[in-house]
Scaffold this motif. Sequence first.
Motif, PDB file in Angstrom:
ATOM      1  N   PHE A  54       0.533  -1.347   0.382  1.00 24.07           N
ATOM      2  CA  PHE A  54      -0.408   0.022  -0.097  1.00 24.07           C
ATOM      3  C   PHE A  54       0.925   1.347   0.073  1.00 24.07           C
ATOM      4  O   PHE A  54       0.707   1.763  -0.879  1.00 24.07           O
ATOM      5  CB  PHE A  54      -1.550  -0.064   1.153  1.00 24.07           C
ATOM      6  CG  PHE A  54      -1.958  -1.133   1.274  1.00 24.07           C
ATOM      7  CD1 PHE A  54      -3.073  -0.902   0.167  1.00 24.07           C
ATOM      8  CD2 PHE A  54      -2.188  -2.413   1.838  1.00 24.07           C
ATOM      9  CE1 PHE A  54      -4.368  -1.901  -0.232  1.00 24.07           C
ATOM     10  CE2 PHE A  54      -3.134  -3.272   2.063  1.00 24.07           C
ATOM     11  CZ  PHE A  54      -3.830  -3.374   0.386  1.00 24.07           C
TER      12      PHE A  54
ATOM     13  N   THR B 139      -3.104  -3.240  -6.130  1.00 18.80           N
ATOM     14  CA  THR B 139      -2.858  -4.142  -4.956  1.00 18.80           C
ATOM     15  C   THR B 139      -3.457  -5.115  -5.232  1.00 18.80           C
ATOM     16  O   THR B 139      -2.007  -6.271  -4.339  1.00 18.80           O
ATOM     17  CB  THR B 139      -4.602  -4.087  -4.094  1.00 18.80           C
ATOM     18  OG1 THR B 139      -4.173  -2.161  -3.246  1.00 18.80           O
ATOM     19  CG2 THR B 139      -4.364  -4.612  -2.727  1.00 18.80           C
TER      20      THR B 139
ATOM     21  N   THR C 187      -2.319  -7.029   3.948  1.00 16.34           N
ATOM     22  CA  THR C 187      -2.569  -6.446   5.169  1.00 16.34           C
ATOM     23  C   THR C 187      -2.556  -7.213   6.530  1.00 16.34           C
ATOM     24  O   THR C 187      -3.544  -7.763   7.192  1.00 16.34           O
ATOM     25  CB  THR C 187      -3.867  -6.708   5.091  1.00 16.34           C
ATOM     26  OG1 THR C 187      -4.007  -5.726   3.917  1.00 16.34           O
ATOM     27  CG2 THR C 187      -4.801  -5.304   5.904  1.00 16.34           C
TER      28      THR C 187
ATOM     29  N   ALA D  27      -8.891   6.133  -2.518  1.00 15.67           N
ATOM     30  CA  ALA D  27      -9.060   4.541  -2.105  1.00 15.67           C
ATOM     31  C   ALA D  27      -7.526   4.062  -1.226  1.00 15.67           C
ATOM     32  O   ALA D  27      -7.969   3.374  -0.194  1.00 15.67           O
ATOM     33  CB  ALA D  27      -9.537   3.599  -2.687  1.00 15.67           C
ATOM     34  N   LEU D  28      -6.917   4.089  -2.085  1.00 17.97           N
ATOM     35  CA  LEU D  28      -5.311   3.266  -1.780  1.00 17.97           C
ATOM     36  C   LEU D  28      -4.764   4.303  -0.453  1.00 17.97           C
ATOM     37  O   LEU D  28      -4.113   3.231   0.732  1.00 17.97           O
ATOM     38  CB  LEU D  28      -3.842   3.094  -2.672  1.00 17.97           C
ATOM     39  CG  LEU D  28      -3.842   2.452  -3.905  1.00 17.97           C
ATOM     40  CD1 LEU D  28      -3.277   2.457  -5.154  1.00 17.97           C
ATOM     41  CD2 LEU D  28      -4.464   0.777  -3.299  1.00 17.97           C
TER      42      LEU D  28
ATOM     43  N   THR E 137      -6.902   3.070   2.607  1.00 21.01           N
ATOM     44  CA  THR E 137      -6.544   1.061   3.325  1.00 21.01           C
ATOM     45  C   THR E 137      -4.916   1.620   3.893  1.00 21.01           C
ATOM     46  O   THR E 137      -4.708   0.904   4.673  1.00 21.01           O
ATOM     47  CB  THR E 137      -6.371   0.650   1.915  1.00 21.01           C
ATOM     48  OG1 THR E 137      -7.939   0.731   1.428  1.00 21.01           O
ATOM     49  CG2 THR E 137      -6.387  -0.740   2.469  1.00 21.01           C
TER      50      THR E 137
ATOM     51  N   SER F 157      -4.147   0.395   7.452  1.00 20.84           N
ATOM     52  CA  SER F 157      -3.898  -1.338   7.804  1.00 20.84           C
ATOM     53  C   SER F 157      -2.711  -0.943   8.150  1.00 20.84           C
ATOM     54  O   SER F 157      -1.445  -2.072   8.383  1.00 20.84           O
ATOM     55  CB  SER F 157      -4.003  -1.538   6.306  1.00 20.84           C
ATOM     56  OG  SER F 157      -2.996  -1.706   5.215  1.00 20.84           O
TER      57      SER F 157
END
Length: 397
Positions: free
Chosen positions: A51, A101, A193, A254-255, A258, A262
């Motif tokens: 990520f 991802t 993750t 969005a990345l 996330t 995470s």
Amino acid sequence: MAVERGKVGDMWGCLTGESARVQLALLTVQLGYGIYYVLTKSAMSGGVNQFVFAVYRDVIALSLIVPLAYFTEKDKRTPLTLQTSLLIFVLGITGIFLQQTLFLAGLAFTNTAFAAAMQNAIPVFTFLIAVVCKIEVIRFSKPDGLAKVVGILAAVVGSFTMCLYKGTILFGDDPAAGTTQGEQEDVARSSDTDGFLTTLFLGFGIDYWQIGALCLVANCFCMGAYSNLQIPTLRRFPAPISLTALCICVGASALLATGLASVSQASDWVLSSSGNIVSVIYAGAIASGLNFSLQTWANQRGGPVLVAAYIPLQTVFSGFLGLMILDDPLYLGSVIGAALILLGLYLVIWGQSLHRMAQEKELLCTPFSGVLDDTKEPLLKESKSAGTSNHGSVPRS
């Protein structure tokens, strides 16, 4: 004699002008991806979180293409309607967030040659989605339809072969020979993750290689969806570089969300190695900024199938570079699967060529047929064509 001169003129026209620029752009894209695979695999092996890598990559890409899009496409951008905004959102999630991802996770658990070979399945997924969305037409009773169906089946079998069968090592050394279970788990946690998904799959008896293969299959599906969704989006928003920037912005957001949720340790966001920094800069400038812009531009002029037809070149570029630089192993299963995928791909392309010739001869009315030389007819039209299509028209710039 005049007919022969006309044929020569048509052949020369395929090698010059708009068609040559499109194909040169796609060749550049695949070479760029070949180098990207090798550099990214090195960064993943060095413990860079997927990520973190993807966020930095997209931030660099945005810093380069946003100014370019702003100054070069002022006259091409149209107002963003609700429908266009929704399409851009879906493109950003599928083509940027999920695609990056899943690819990085798959690359971390396999190798560069395998990851590049699996990209050969993208044309098949692209074609299947195009058929479902009625962008492509299959005539089951005709030779072109049979070629497409057999090609799809061969490519699907090849994809599953690469996922489920490794076989003997043809070149390189076995990476697991000197790697302990603890080291494998460390690699898994650095690219997943907190190891949650890896632990879940391992609980079902799926090993690391198969986890990576499944991630790469899902990555191929996302790219197929992304290529096809660009067609209706470009009709409403005919600015390819601006569209790329908007999609990357959605995916990067969005990345980032996330990654912040995470990645628990702040030190994971620090790139300590100069090699990792070079990999991130290259990924942002070339793999995201340049390649996504060129692909969108080529998709606007040649269609999704033309863009996907060049993807097998990634196998040649990355496989050679990975074997020479990283000493990646080449498995028998990868060779068999890649051969089936390539066979299926070119059967599909051959079937499309037959369909295009029949269309010209019988004046078939199809929504769109993505052939290797679709630059003779504009992909994006001002109005829907009804009846015969003018194959001699000049594409819009």
